[in-house]
Design a protein around this motif. Structure first.
Motif, PDB file in Angstrom:
ATOM      1  N   MET A 115     -49.226   0.007  28.875  1.00 27.12           N
ATOM      2  CA  MET A 115     -50.317  -0.074  29.820  1.00 27.12           C
ATOM      3  C   MET A 115     -51.598   0.496  29.229  1.00 27.12           C
ATOM      4  O   MET A 115     -52.683   0.019  29.543  1.00 27.12           O
ATOM      5  CB  MET A 115     -49.897   0.682  31.098  1.00 27.12           C
ATOM      6  CG  MET A 115     -50.894   0.693  32.192  1.00 27.12           C
ATOM      7  SD  MET A 115     -51.193  -0.953  32.790  1.00 27.12           S
ATOM      8  CE  MET A 115     -52.868  -0.834  33.214  1.00 27.12           C
TER       9      MET A 115
ATOM     10  N   ALA B 122     -54.010  -2.002  27.356  1.00 26.63           N
ATOM     11  CA  ALA B 122     -54.707  -2.892  28.293  1.00 26.63           C
ATOM     12  C   ALA B 122     -55.804  -2.136  29.029  1.00 26.63           C
ATOM     13  O   ALA B 122     -56.898  -2.674  29.251  1.00 26.63           O
ATOM     14  CB  ALA B 122     -53.722  -3.500  29.289  1.00 26.63           C
TER      15      ALA B 122
ATOM     16  N   SER C  99     -59.494 -10.298  34.100  1.00 31.99           N
ATOM     17  CA  SER C  99     -58.772  -9.221  33.416  1.00 31.99           C
ATOM     18  C   SER C  99     -58.556  -8.027  34.326  1.00 31.99           C
ATOM     19  O   SER C  99     -57.471  -7.436  34.340  1.00 31.99           O
ATOM     20  CB  SER C  99     -59.532  -8.773  32.167  1.00 31.99           C
ATOM     21  OG  SER C  99     -59.518  -9.771  31.202  1.00 31.99           O
TER      22      SER C  99
ATOM     23  N   ARG D 159     -55.785  -8.811  36.770  1.00 33.67           N
ATOM     24  CA  ARG D 159     -54.473  -8.839  36.106  1.00 33.67           C
ATOM     25  C   ARG D 159     -53.969  -7.443  35.781  1.00 33.67           C
ATOM     26  O   ARG D 159     -52.804  -7.113  36.052  1.00 33.67           O
ATOM     27  CB  ARG D 159     -54.561  -9.652  34.818  1.00 33.67           C
ATOM     28  CG  ARG D 159     -54.758 -11.120  35.025  1.00 33.67           C
ATOM     29  CD  ARG D 159     -55.018 -11.796  33.702  1.00 33.67           C
ATOM     30  NE  ARG D 159     -55.296 -13.207  33.881  1.00 33.67           N
ATOM     31  CZ  ARG D 159     -55.907 -13.954  32.991  1.00 33.67           C
ATOM     32  NH1 ARG D 159     -56.317 -13.426  31.849  1.00 33.67           N
ATOM     33  NH2 ARG D 159     -56.123 -15.223  33.223  1.00 33.67           N
ATOM     34  N   VAL D 160     -54.833  -6.621  35.201  1.00 35.73           N
ATOM     35  CA  VAL D 160     -54.419  -5.268  34.826  1.00 35.73           C
ATOM     36  C   VAL D 160     -54.115  -4.449  36.076  1.00 35.73           C
ATOM     37  O   VAL D 160     -53.139  -3.694  36.104  1.00 35.73           O
ATOM     38  CB  VAL D 160     -55.481  -4.589  33.932  1.00 35.73           C
ATOM     39  CG1 VAL D 160     -55.182  -3.115  33.732  1.00 35.73           C
ATOM     40  CG2 VAL D 160     -55.576  -5.304  32.587  1.00 35.73           C
TER      41      VAL D 160
ATOM     42  N   TYR E   2     -50.727  -5.537  37.384  1.00 34.98           N
ATOM     43  CA  TYR E   2     -49.658  -5.022  36.528  1.00 34.98           C
ATOM     44  C   TYR E   2     -49.459  -3.519  36.767  1.00 34.98           C
ATOM     45  O   TYR E   2     -48.328  -3.049  36.911  1.00 34.98           O
ATOM     46  CB  TYR E   2     -49.983  -5.298  35.057  1.00 34.98           C
ATOM     47  CG  TYR E   2     -48.934  -4.779  34.110  1.00 34.98           C
ATOM     48  CD1 TYR E   2     -47.738  -5.464  33.934  1.00 34.98           C
ATOM     49  CD2 TYR E   2     -49.142  -3.615  33.403  1.00 34.98           C
ATOM     50  CE1 TYR E   2     -46.763  -4.991  33.078  1.00 34.98           C
ATOM     51  CE2 TYR E   2     -48.168  -3.128  32.536  1.00 34.98           C
ATOM     52  CZ  TYR E   2     -46.985  -3.812  32.375  1.00 34.98           C
ATOM     53  OH  TYR E   2     -46.020  -3.335  31.524  1.00 34.98           O
ATOM     54  N   ALA E   3     -50.562  -2.778  36.835  1.00 27.14           N
ATOM     55  CA  ALA E   3     -50.470  -1.333  37.049  1.00 27.14           C
ATOM     56  C   ALA E   3     -49.887  -1.001  38.417  1.00 27.14           C
ATOM     57  O   ALA E   3     -49.202   0.013  38.573  1.00 27.14           O
ATOM     58  CB  ALA E   3     -51.850  -0.696  36.899  1.00 27.14           C
TER      59      ALA E   3
ATOM     60  N   ASP F 106     -44.362  -8.211  36.517  1.00 26.98           N
ATOM     61  CA  ASP F 106     -43.697  -7.566  35.388  1.00 26.98           C
ATOM     62  C   ASP F 106     -44.286  -7.968  34.047  1.00 26.98           C
ATOM     63  O   ASP F 106     -44.134  -7.249  33.070  1.00 26.98           O
ATOM     64  CB  ASP F 106     -42.199  -7.926  35.375  1.00 26.98           C
ATOM     65  CG  ASP F 106     -41.453  -7.296  36.525  1.00 26.98           C
ATOM     66  OD1 ASP F 106     -41.875  -6.219  36.993  1.00 26.98           O
ATOM     67  OD2 ASP F 106     -40.446  -7.871  36.963  1.00 26.98           O
ATOM     68  N   THR F 107     -44.936  -9.109  33.988  1.00 25.86           N
ATOM     69  CA  THR F 107     -45.458  -9.631  32.737  1.00 25.86           C
ATOM     70  C   THR F 107     -46.692  -8.847  32.315  1.00 25.86           C
ATOM     71  O   THR F 107     -47.621  -8.686  33.106  1.00 25.86           O
ATOM     72  CB  THR F 107     -45.830 -11.120  32.891  1.00 25.86           C
ATOM     73  OG1 THR F 107     -44.734 -11.805  33.485  1.00 25.86           O
ATOM     74  CG2 THR F 107     -46.169 -11.735  31.560  1.00 25.86           C
ATOM     75  N   TYR F 108     -46.693  -8.374  31.062  1.00 26.06           N
ATOM     76  CA  TYR F 108     -47.833  -7.619  30.553  1.00 26.06           C
ATOM     77  C   TYR F 108     -49.069  -8.518  30.571  1.00 26.06           C
ATOM     78  O   TYR F 108     -49.003  -9.675  30.169  1.00 26.06           O
ATOM     79  CB  TYR F 108     -47.550  -7.124  29.130  1.00 26.06           C
ATOM     80  CG  TYR F 108     -48.457  -6.020  28.681  1.00 26.06           C
ATOM     81  CD1 TYR F 108     -48.227  -4.707  29.074  1.00 26.06           C
ATOM     82  CD2 TYR F 108     -49.565  -6.286  27.882  1.00 26.06           C
ATOM     83  CE1 TYR F 108     -49.062  -3.686  28.670  1.00 26.06           C
ATOM     84  CE2 TYR F 108     -50.406  -5.265  27.478  1.00 26.06           C
ATOM     85  CZ  TYR F 108     -50.149  -3.967  27.872  1.00 26.06           C
ATOM     86  OH  TYR F 108     -50.986  -2.948  27.478  1.00 26.06           O
ATOM     87  N   PRO F 109     -50.200  -7.995  31.033  1.00 22.99           N
ATOM     88  CA  PRO F 109     -51.394  -8.846  31.138  1.00 22.99           C
ATOM     89  C   PRO F 109     -51.928  -9.250  29.769  1.00 22.99           C
ATOM     90  O   PRO F 109     -51.914  -8.448  28.840  1.00 22.99           O
ATOM     91  CB  PRO F 109     -52.403  -7.964  31.878  1.00 22.99           C
ATOM     92  CG  PRO F 109     -51.934  -6.565  31.681  1.00 22.99           C
ATOM     93  CD  PRO F 109     -50.451  -6.636  31.486  1.00 22.99           C
TER      94      PRO F 109
ATOM     95  N   TYR G  94     -49.802 -17.087  33.655  1.00 27.84           N
ATOM     96  CA  TYR G  94     -49.719 -15.703  34.124  1.00 27.84           C
ATOM     97  C   TYR G  94     -49.661 -15.695  35.652  1.00 27.84           C
ATOM     98  O   TYR G  94     -50.350 -16.475  36.311  1.00 27.84           O
ATOM     99  CB  TYR G  94     -50.921 -14.881  33.621  1.00 27.84           C
ATOM    100  CG  TYR G  94     -50.686 -13.405  33.765  1.00 27.84           C
ATOM    101  CD1 TYR G  94     -49.797 -12.740  32.930  1.00 27.84           C
ATOM    102  CD2 TYR G  94     -51.307 -12.680  34.763  1.00 27.84           C
ATOM    103  CE1 TYR G  94     -49.543 -11.392  33.082  1.00 27.84           C
ATOM    104  CE2 TYR G  94     -51.071 -11.321  34.919  1.00 27.84           C
ATOM    105  CZ  TYR G  94     -50.183 -10.689  34.081  1.00 27.84           C
ATOM    106  OH  TYR G  94     -49.923  -9.346  34.237  1.00 27.84           O
TER     107      TYR G  94
END
Length: 183
Positions: free
Chosen positions: A1, A4, A46, A49-50, A53-54, A59-62, A72
């Motif tokens: 994390m 990113a 971005s 997405r981040v 994810y955070a 589950d997919t890394y951005p 995505y």
């Protein structure tokens, strides 16, 4: 994390200056320079997405960068900038955006609290409860839509919820005007 977040932080610094330049360009010419528009739209993608994810919404890394990525699970699509922006709306955007900023702040707090709850729920049960997921998607998507307004990407007040938000995470859900991606 952390990688990113670092890239997003640096991207955000550049995007801030791009938004300031775009504001002056719109107030003076009534147009959003296309290159700046694409750059800021990429930053908005971005950021969404981040944040998702955070907050454990996916589950997919951005991916690094702000390009449109239909694979995505968190997607944002922007129409081309209008041929002419309202100079007055842009000039007064800071005042017009006050209700949006207040609601955005409250929903972002809800997203952060939900992320803590999601972490505990996933730790204990191994899955994110659907109701918590729906509330967090609502908060993240409104935050992303309000950011688009604040970043001058649209002149339209952001809706509280839209069809993509209501169908997020459902089988067969996909971006508008495209085949279902199952995101």
């Amino acid at each position: 994390m952390l990688p990113a977040a670092i890239v997003l932080y640096l991207y955000g610094i550049l995007a801030f200056f791009a938004i300031v330049v775009a504001w002056f360009a719109i107030v003076i010419t009534g147009r959003y320079p296309r290159g700046l528009f694409e750059f800021v739209a990429g930053y908005n993608r971005s950021l969404a997405r981040v944040t998702a994810y955070a907050a454990l919404l996916c589950d997919t890394y951005p991916p690094f960068g702000g390009g449109d990525d239909p694979a995505y699970p968190v997607r944002m699509h922007f129409a081309a900038p209008p041929a002419r922006y309202s100079r007055a709306k842009t000039l007064l955007r800071i005042i017009l955006a006050i209700p949006i900023v207040i609601l955005r702040y409250a929903l972002h707090l809800l997203l952060e609290i939900g992320a803590v709850g999601a972490w505990f729920a996933i730790l204990v049960t191994g899955m994110l409860p659907r109701g918590l997921f729906d509330v967090m998607v609502l908060a993240n998507s409104y935050t992303a839509r309000s950011d688009a307004y604040l970043f001058l990407l649209t002149e339209t007040y952001p809706p509280f919820q839209d069809e993509q938000t209501r169908s997020a995470g459902m089988p067969g859900a996909g971006p508008p005007d495209s085949p279902a991606t199952g995101a």
